[in-house]
Design a protein around this motif. Sequence first.
Motif, PDB file in Angstrom:
ATOM      1  N   SER A   1     -52.182 111.444   5.399  1.00  0.00           N
ATOM      2  CA  SER A   1     -51.790 112.477   6.363  1.00  0.00           C
ATOM      3  C   SER A   1     -52.163 112.036   7.774  1.00  0.00           C
ATOM      4  N   THR A   2     -51.597 112.720   8.760  1.00  0.00           N
ATOM      5  CA  THR A   2     -51.903 112.408  10.152  1.00  0.00           C
ATOM      6  C   THR A   2     -53.393 112.585  10.431  1.00  0.00           C
ATOM      7  N   ALA A   3     -53.994 113.618   9.840  1.00  0.00           N
ATOM      8  CA  ALA A   3     -55.422 113.856  10.040  1.00  0.00           C
ATOM      9  C   ALA A   3     -56.252 112.732   9.431  1.00  0.00           C
ATOM     10  N   GLU A   4     -55.870 112.301   8.261  1.00  0.00           N
ATOM     11  CA  GLU A   4     -56.610 111.216   7.606  1.00  0.00           C
ATOM     12  C   GLU A   4     -56.506 109.929   8.399  1.00  0.00           C
ATOM     13  N   LEU A   5     -55.318 109.638   8.885  1.00  0.00           N
ATOM     14  CA  LEU A   5     -55.136 108.438   9.698  1.00  0.00           C
ATOM     15  C   LEU A   5     -55.937 108.534  10.993  1.00  0.00           C
ATOM     16  N   GLY A   6     -56.013 109.754  11.548  1.00  0.00           N
ATOM     17  CA  GLY A   6     -56.801 109.949  12.770  1.00  0.00           C
ATOM     18  C   GLY A   6     -58.265 109.660  12.542  1.00  0.00           C
TER      19      GLY A   6
ATOM     20  N   GLY B   1     -50.897 100.171  10.953  1.00  0.00           N
ATOM     21  CA  GLY B   1     -50.162 101.196  11.699  1.00  0.00           C
ATOM     22  C   GLY B   1     -51.061 102.203  12.367  1.00  0.00           C
ATOM     23  N   LEU B   2     -52.281 101.782  12.708  1.00  0.00           N
ATOM     24  CA  LEU B   2     -53.206 102.711  13.362  1.00  0.00           C
ATOM     25  C   LEU B   2     -53.010 102.695  14.873  1.00  0.00           C
TER      26      LEU B   2
END
Length: 247
Positions: A214-219, A246-247
């Motif tokens: 998820s976007t939150a996890e990647l953040g 892709g970070l």
Amino acid sequence: MKAEAVHQRRLLDLQELDTTLAQMNHRARTLPEIAELERLDARIAELRNALVVVETELGDLGREQRKAEADVDQVRTRAERDSRRLEAGQVSSPKELEGLQSEIASLQRRQGELEEIVLDVMERRETAEARRAELAKDLATAEQDRAVTEERRSTEISAIRADAATARDRRTRVAGEIPDDLLALYTKLRDQYGGVAAAPLRYGRCEGCKLALSTAELGEIRAALSDEVVRCENCRRILIRTTESGL
């Protein structure tokens, strides 16, 4: 857990080697030659059993033929003896003559019947001998096929073992470059998750469970320090950050 980024990335090399070794082990266990050997062993056992049956049958037929031939000889001898008596005129009365002629005719009929039995046994024996020859030929072919297949299997196994030995040597060197605590975690996760403990994060997706984060996890991963060991929230494997993350 903390570990330098270079050591974390080294886990991918270790994982690749472990995966390669697992694949080699699987290949060694599932070589097509193994199934072929099982089939040939079953075929050889079947042919050997069939040969025992036909050999037993031939033994019985041999005894049956010898008995029938002995019976023919016995009846022929008796008929010849009676015929000599008849030809020599050793008959004292018409009644005895009639009886002797009747016995000779009966013996001749019996001899014919017994000779038919001998011929029948000989035919059955000939069929059984042809069957034995066919089975022996098939058995020799199956045994030759097995020898060739076994040699091919041995060659394949030897090649796999040689490659595996090389891979294990490389694994030992790679594992020696990884801190003990990180290696211990990797080993524990490998046992828990089907041999895959570390996976790259590639374009926002965990390559271990193939699920997108998820976007939150990647953040959270983006904000983590490079020496922080991060885990996939979905499969709990170690996530390795690379230039393709892709970070």
